[in-house]
Design a protein around this motif. Structure first.
Motif, short mmCIF file in Angstrom:
data_model
loop_
_atom_site.label_atom_id
_atom_site.label_comp_id
_atom_site.label_asym_id
_atom_site.label_seq_id
_atom_site.Cartn_x
_atom_site.Cartn_y
_atom_site.Cartn_z
N GLY A 167 7.96 33.79 -43.62
CA GLY A 167 8.35 33.76 -45.01
C GLY A 167 8.31 32.40 -45.66
N ARG A 168 7.99 31.36 -44.93
CA ARG A 168 7.93 30.01 -45.48
C ARG A 168 6.47 29.60 -45.70
NH1 ARG A 168 12.49 26.69 -44.80
NH2 ARG A 168 14.27 27.74 -43.81
N ARG A 169 6.24 28.96 -46.83
CA ARG A 169 4.88 28.47 -47.12
C ARG A 169 4.51 27.38 -46.12
NH1 ARG A 169 5.96 27.32 -53.40
NH2 ARG A 169 7.99 26.87 -52.45
N GLN A 170 3.30 27.50 -45.59
CA GLN A 170 2.84 26.55 -44.59
C GLN A 170 1.34 26.35 -44.75
OE1 GLN A 170 4.88 25.03 -42.11
NE2 GLN A 170 3.09 23.70 -41.87
N GLY A 171 0.93 25.09 -44.88
CA GLY A 171 -0.49 24.79 -45.00
C GLY A 171 -0.91 24.60 -46.45
N ILE A 172 -2.21 24.69 -46.69
CA ILE A 172 -2.77 24.47 -48.02
C ILE A 172 -2.49 25.67 -48.92
CG2 ILE A 172 -4.91 24.14 -49.32
CD1 ILE A 172 -6.04 22.68 -46.89
N HIS A 173 -1.91 25.41 -50.09
CA HIS A 173 -1.68 26.44 -51.10
C HIS A 173 -2.42 26.04 -52.37
CE1 HIS A 173 1.59 29.24 -49.61
NE2 HIS A 173 1.33 28.45 -48.58
N ARG A 174 -3.02 27.04 -53.02
CA ARG A 174 -3.83 26.80 -54.20
C ARG A 174 -3.46 27.77 -55.31
NH1 ARG A 174 -9.31 28.49 -52.47
NH2 ARG A 174 -8.17 29.90 -51.12
N ILE A 175 -3.70 27.35 -56.55
CA ILE A 175 -3.57 28.23 -57.71
C ILE A 175 -4.88 28.17 -58.48
CG2 ILE A 175 -2.33 28.78 -59.82
CD1 ILE A 175 0.10 27.39 -58.71
N LEU A 176 -5.50 29.33 -58.70
CA LEU A 176 -6.75 29.42 -59.46
C LEU A 176 -6.47 30.10 -60.78
CD1 LEU A 176 -9.30 30.51 -56.69
CD2 LEU A 176 -8.47 28.23 -57.26
N GLY A 177 -6.97 29.50 -61.86
CA GLY A 177 -6.80 30.09 -63.19
C GLY A 177 -7.89 31.10 -63.49
N HIS A 184 -13.52 24.15 -62.49
CA HIS A 184 -12.60 23.82 -63.57
C HIS A 184 -11.42 24.79 -63.67
CE1 HIS A 184 -16.17 21.64 -65.68
NE2 HIS A 184 -15.67 20.94 -64.69
N HIS A 185 -11.44 25.88 -62.91
CA HIS A 185 -10.31 26.80 -62.94
C HIS A 185 -9.32 26.52 -61.82
CE1 HIS A 185 -12.77 28.44 -59.83
NE2 HIS A 185 -12.05 29.51 -59.64
N LEU A 186 -9.54 25.45 -61.05
CA LEU A 186 -8.60 25.06 -60.00
C LEU A 186 -7.40 24.38 -60.66
CD1 LEU A 186 -8.06 24.85 -56.95
CD2 LEU A 186 -9.20 22.63 -57.00
N LYS A 187 -6.24 25.01 -60.58
CA LYS A 187 -5.07 24.51 -61.28
C LYS A 187 -4.14 23.69 -60.38
CE LYS A 187 -2.99 27.34 -64.08
NZ LYS A 187 -2.31 28.55 -64.61
N TYR A 188 -4.17 23.94 -59.06
CA TYR A 188 -3.15 23.32 -58.22
C TYR A 188 -3.55 23.43 -56.77
CZ TYR A 188 1.65 22.56 -56.42
OH TYR A 188 2.77 22.09 -55.77
N VAL A 189 -3.44 22.32 -56.02
CA VAL A 189 -3.66 22.31 -54.57
C VAL A 189 -2.64 21.37 -53.95
CG1 VAL A 189 -5.24 21.87 -52.67
CG2 VAL A 189 -6.15 22.65 -54.85
N THR A 190 -1.93 21.83 -52.94
CA THR A 190 -1.03 20.95 -52.20
C THR A 190 -0.82 21.52 -50.81
OG1 THR A 190 1.02 19.65 -52.39
CG2 THR A 190 1.19 22.02 -52.80
N PHE A 191 -0.15 20.76 -49.96
CA PHE A 191 0.13 21.17 -48.59
C PHE A 191 1.63 21.38 -48.43
CE2 PHE A 191 1.07 20.62 -44.11
CZ PHE A 191 0.04 21.30 -43.49
N PHE A 192 2.01 22.53 -47.84
CA PHE A 192 3.41 22.84 -47.60
C PHE A 192 3.73 22.71 -46.12
CE2 PHE A 192 3.06 24.68 -51.77
CZ PHE A 192 4.35 24.57 -52.31
N GLU A 193 4.86 22.11 -45.82
CA GLU A 193 5.41 22.01 -44.47
C GLU A 193 6.77 22.69 -44.48
OE1 GLU A 193 5.37 21.17 -40.55
OE2 GLU A 193 3.85 20.27 -41.84
N SER A 194 6.84 23.89 -43.88
CA SER A 194 8.10 24.66 -43.85
C SER A 194 8.67 24.85 -45.25
CB SER A 194 9.13 23.99 -42.93
OG SER A 194 8.67 23.95 -41.61
N ASP A 195 7.82 25.27 -46.18
CA ASP A 195 8.20 25.61 -47.54
C ASP A 195 8.46 24.39 -48.44
OD1 ASP A 195 8.16 28.03 -48.94
OD2 ASP A 195 10.32 27.99 -49.24
#
Length: 468
Positions: A167-177, A184-195
């Motif tokens: 249930g915890r976010r782990q690894g690369i998370h992305r948001i596409l518009g 150009h529709h890539l809105k967000y990219v980051t890495f999560f460690e235990s949420d």
């Protein structure tokens, strides 16, 4: 190769807002600690320069068919690429252990549609959130917690892609518009460690630029080690940002790249201090810029002003210094801001930014000796254009107009845009050019042009008088 400036410092030495600084040194917070999280690029690349590799990585992050697999061993998470981003494969889930399709309703109106395992502890399918947002969350749940790849679709926020462990976010998370124009529709990219967001976050801006900085829970880019990456993916403004807004920074150029937890980290050369420091400088109704003669460094490498070749009366025009491909952003168009509902129609330089705001260049700022911070207003009109109006969320000027190529433009070519002025209110010079276009390019006679004017009156109720 130019000397690479890494701005080495520790976290406690990061720049305070009121401190007099020589360079925005805190970017090294990511560079100096890269070995702690470093992984190899997850696929080979044929690109030799940094800009090409950034573009390749952004295209990969923008592809909904791209996934990163997570595995855990000895308490450590490992990442590996499992789907070629150039393939149109779908995520494969083993459903042999699941029963037939079922629908489960919740008291709040939400419902789940999918398949349950025989023991009921695992389910695969989609949760439909009933409410204003109408979200859909798809994935696999184990003991009511998301496990493995999942995605969330929202009409307002686009689609989120990422992986979960218990249930915890782990690894690369992305948001596409919703846009489908390259990356150009890539809105967000980051890495999560235990949420918890960790390391560097990429945030897409209107027009193809990106904000890069420390990951924060609220999704805003803040801190002394932040970067605005122009749409050319080479020029940057490096400095201090607060809630996605520039506080102070300077221009620089990307020279190399690194990867930290699969997130691309640009490495820049020495700051270009001869152009001075930048501050947030959004125009108003009465002020076009606090520094009207400070030319944008990115734009200065792309275009120059010379005498126009359109005709003898066109005055100055804008010319390409480099080659532009279709879709490339060419230059900037800043100006004073009007409410679109104002009574007057503005000057010949007035163009629409959006449904609420118009951008205009006052007469006292049309000459480069008075205003050269941006030069888009020097692009002349043509009914056979090679460019069009666009918008860009600029690090210094905020949301402004811009010029984007609609065909391949060679160095030395004049930048031409169709102004799109309504013929009923168009100035005389615009009407004269329209008549010339009708006769020379469309091969229309005077009778054909008069017939066109009559059709405009029939459709719009506007009398159009042209100089025939």
């Amino acid at each position: 190769m130019p000397h690479l400036q890494y701005f080495t410092c520790d976290t406690q030495d990061m720049i305070a807002k009121d401190e007099v600084i020589d360079i925005p040194k805190a970017w090294s917070h990511f560079i100096s600690k890269r070995e702690q999280y470093r992984i190899c690029p997850m696929s080979s690349s044929d690109c030799e320069n940094a800009t090409c590799r950034i573009k390749e990585w952004l295209r990969k992050m923008s592809n909904s068919d791209y996934w990163v697999e997570l595995s855990v061993s000895d308490g450590t998470c490992h990442l590996s690429e499992v789907v070629d981003p150039d393939c149109n494969q779908e995520q494969v889930v083993d459903t042999s252990q699941f029963a037939s399709l079922v629908t489960l309703s919740y008291k709040n109106g939400d419902y789940f549609r999918g398949e349950f395992s025989e023991d009921g502890h695992e389910r695969y399918g989609t949760v439909f959130k009933i409410g204003q947002s109408e979200k859909k969350i798809s994935g696999t749940w184990k003991n009511d917690a998301l496990e493995g790849p999942a995605w969330e679709e929202s009409p307002e926020n686009g689609t989120k892609f990422g992986a979960f462990i218990k249930g915890r976010r782990q690894g690369i998370h992305r948001i596409l518009g919703p846009s489908v124009a390259e990356y150009h529709h890539l809105k967000y990219v980051t890495f999560f460690e235990s949420d918890v967001p960790t390391g560097l976050t990429w945030k897409g801006m209107v027009g193809g630029a990106f904000l890069l900085g420390p990951a924060t829970p609220n999704g805003k880019i803040s801190g002394p080690a932040c970067m605005y990456l122009y749409p050319d993916l080479s020029s940057v403004v490096l400095g201090t940002f607060e809630n996605d807004r520039l506080v102070r920074g300077c221009w620089a150029t990307v020279e190399e790249i690194d990867f930290v937890n699969g997130i691309l980290v640009p490495k820049v050369g020495e700051p270009i201090l001869q152009h001075g420091f930048l501050f947030r400088d959004v125009s108003t109704r009465s002020s076009i810029s606090k520094l009207p003669l400070l030319q944008d460094f990115w734009e200065s490498k792309r275009v120059q002003v010379q005498r126009s070749q359109v005709n003898d009366n066109a005055g100055e025009g804008l010319f390409a210094k480099i080659q532009f491909q279709v879709g490339d952003l060419i230059c900037l168009y800043n100006g004073i801001r009007y409410r679109s509902a104002r009574g007057d129609e503005g000057s010949d330089y007035c163009i629409k930014l959006n449904s609420e705001i118009d951008i205009d260049i006052p007469p006292e700022f049309t000459d480069l000796s008075a205003y050269c911070a941006t030069s888009g207003h020097k692009s002349n009109h043509s009914f056979l254009p090679n460019a069009k109006w666009a918008t860009l969320d600029h690090v210094r000027f905020g949301l402004i107009c811009a010029v984007r190529a609609t065909s391949i433009i060679q160095p030395g070519d004049e930048i031409l845009v169709n102004y799109g002025i309504r013929m009923g209110i168009a100035p005389l010079w615009y009407k004269q050019l329209w008549v010339e276009h009708c006769k020379n390019e469309l091969h229309m006679s005077n009778e054909d042009i008069l017939s066109w004017c009559n059709r405009q009156y029939s459709m719009n109720g506007i009398l159009v008088q042209l100089p025939l």
